[in-house]
Design a protein around this motif. Structure first.
Motif, PDB file in Angstrom:
ATOM      1  N   ARG A 130      -2.182  -2.284  -1.541  1.00 14.86           N
ATOM      2  CA  ARG A 130      -2.071  -3.134  -2.727  1.00 14.86           C
ATOM      3  C   ARG A 130      -3.298  -4.043  -2.867  1.00 14.86           C
ATOM      4  NH1 ARG A 130       2.753  -4.183  -4.994  1.00 14.86           N
ATOM      5  NH2 ARG A 130       3.810  -3.863  -2.992  1.00 14.86           N
ATOM      6  N   LEU A 188       3.186  -0.091  -6.532  1.00 12.06           N
ATOM      7  CA  LEU A 188       2.001  -0.376  -5.730  1.00 12.06           C
ATOM      8  C   LEU A 188       0.732  -0.361  -6.582  1.00 12.06           C
ATOM      9  CD1 LEU A 188       1.585  -0.864  -2.661  1.00 12.06           C
ATOM     10  CD2 LEU A 188       1.006   1.561  -2.469  1.00 12.06           C
ATOM     11  N   ALA A 193       1.534  -0.783   2.921  1.00 13.00           N
ATOM     12  CA  ALA A 193       1.672  -0.957   1.475  1.00 13.00           C
ATOM     13  C   ALA A 193       0.877  -2.173   1.003  1.00 13.00           C
ATOM     14  CB  ALA A 193       3.146  -1.110   1.100  1.00 13.00           C
ATOM     15  N   GLU A 194       0.958  -3.271   1.752  1.00  9.96           N
ATOM     16  CA  GLU A 194       0.218  -4.474   1.382  1.00  9.96           C
ATOM     17  C   GLU A 194      -1.286  -4.251   1.489  1.00  9.96           C
ATOM     18  OE1 GLU A 194       1.158  -7.292  -0.054  1.00  9.96           O
ATOM     19  OE2 GLU A 194       3.065  -6.233  -0.224  1.00  9.96           O
ATOM     20  N   SER A 232       4.865   1.996   5.530  1.00  9.67           N
ATOM     21  CA  SER A 232       5.332   0.709   6.055  1.00  9.67           C
ATOM     22  C   SER A 232       4.939  -0.411   5.098  1.00  9.67           C
ATOM     23  CB  SER A 232       4.712   0.447   7.429  1.00  9.67           C
ATOM     24  OG  SER A 232       3.306   0.257   7.306  1.00  9.67           O
ATOM     25  N   ASN A 233       5.604  -1.531   5.233  1.00  6.20           N
ATOM     26  CA  ASN A 233       5.286  -2.675   4.381  1.00  6.20           C
ATOM     27  C   ASN A 233       3.864  -3.159   4.621  1.00  6.20           C
ATOM     28  OD1 ASN A 233       7.836  -2.674   3.231  1.00  6.20           O
ATOM     29  ND2 ASN A 233       8.681  -4.097   4.745  1.00  6.20           N
ATOM     30  N   GLU A 234       3.433  -3.101   5.887  1.00  8.66           N
ATOM     31  CA  GLU A 234       2.077  -3.542   6.217  1.00  8.66           C
ATOM     32  C   GLU A 234       1.033  -2.654   5.539  1.00  8.66           C
ATOM     33  OE1 GLU A 234       4.938  -5.044   9.020  1.00  8.66           O
ATOM     34  OE2 GLU A 234       4.467  -2.983   8.410  1.00  8.66           O
ATOM     35  N   ARG A 294       7.989   3.940  -6.015  1.00  7.52           N
ATOM     36  CA  ARG A 294       7.373   2.974  -5.099  1.00  7.52           C
ATOM     37  C   ARG A 294       5.857   2.948  -5.296  1.00  7.52           C
ATOM     38  NH1 ARG A 294       7.648   2.465   1.549  1.00  7.52           N
ATOM     39  NH2 ARG A 294       6.932   0.285   1.575  1.00  7.52           N
TER      40      ARG A 294
END
Length: 243
Positions: free
Chosen positions: A162, A219, A158-159, A154-156, A215
């Motif tokens: 990161r 990251l 992933a952040e 998910s984007n959450e 992806r």
């Protein structure tokens, strides 16, 4: 003036430097004229021999270049290094073409003179002299990134990853790296950075969510090939421990 001194002066001129000041010639210099440049190259080729090549190509320069090649997975030979120094068209690996030494002595010394000068420094000059890719290791046969594509990251998450990756910092300061590495870091901030236990742990965690190497590369700030290599190694090592 000796032959070696003359060659040194001509080499400086051929490279666009004023031999009196050792500084780049100005924009209006005749050294930028293609005919002048070609003529200087012709003179240098006429003077070139094993002794002058051996004088011009220094041990620190050879050590630096061979160290970079080994870091890329190559076992450099005299002929291979000579191909880089003359900028051989047979070299297709873009990493090699980005090396500072690539084409440095093109038109200055013939390849045979460069090879002869390099042989005393390179013990493996008798082995295969083509730039073949290194032989595959067992871990390279892992198929994690090649079969059954999945991406549940998910984007959450992933952040979150990161941010943790960013907190790792860099052991190799960018400003202290060779120019070609600095250029690579403009696009991939963690390229040429040694993998640490912490970063490997984050990669293992990320691989639980996705096997999309592109992806993951974005990251981790590394190339997709670097992600695939390290990911495959980790999987293979895990299998060996479980065996």
């Amino acid at each position: 003036m000796t032959r070696t001194e003359l060659t040194s002066y001509l080499h400086a001129l051929y490279s666009g430097f004023d031999p009196a000041t050792n500084r780049p010639a100005g924009r209006g210099s005749c050294l930028a004229d293609p005919d002048v440049h070609r003529g200087l190259g012709h003179l240098l080729r006429g003077l070139a021999d094993r002794d002058t090549a051996a004088t011009a190509i220094t041990q620190p320069e050879i050590d630096s270049l061979t160290s970079d090649l080994r870091a890329m997975g190559y076992e450099p030979t005299a002929t291979q290094v000579a191909k880089i120094l003359i900028g051989s068209a047979s070299i297709i690996d873009p990493r090699l073409r980005c090396l500072p030494a690539f084409r440095k002595y093109r038109g200055v010394f013939p390849r045979r003179a460069i090879v002869a000068a390099l042989r005393p420094y390179l013990e493996n000059s008798h082995v295969e002299d083509t730039f073949a890719e290194p032989a595959p290791d067992d871990w390279e046969r892992e198929e994690f990134f090649d079969t059954g594509h999945f991406d549940k990251l998910s984007n959450e998450k992933a952040e979150e990853l990161r941010e943790e990756i960013g907190q790792l910092g860099l052991k190799k300061a960018t400003e202290k790296l060779p120019a070609y590495m600095q250029r690579a870091r403009q696009r991939l901030p963690r390229s040429f950075e040694p993998w640490t236990r912490e970063e490997r742990g984050l990669l293992i965690e990320a691989m639980c969510y996705t096997n999309d190497s592109e992806r993951l590369a974005g990251l981790f700030g590394r190339s997709a090939s670097a992600i695939r290599r390290e990911g495959k190694r980790l999987i293979w090592q895990s299998r060996q421990k479980a065996a």
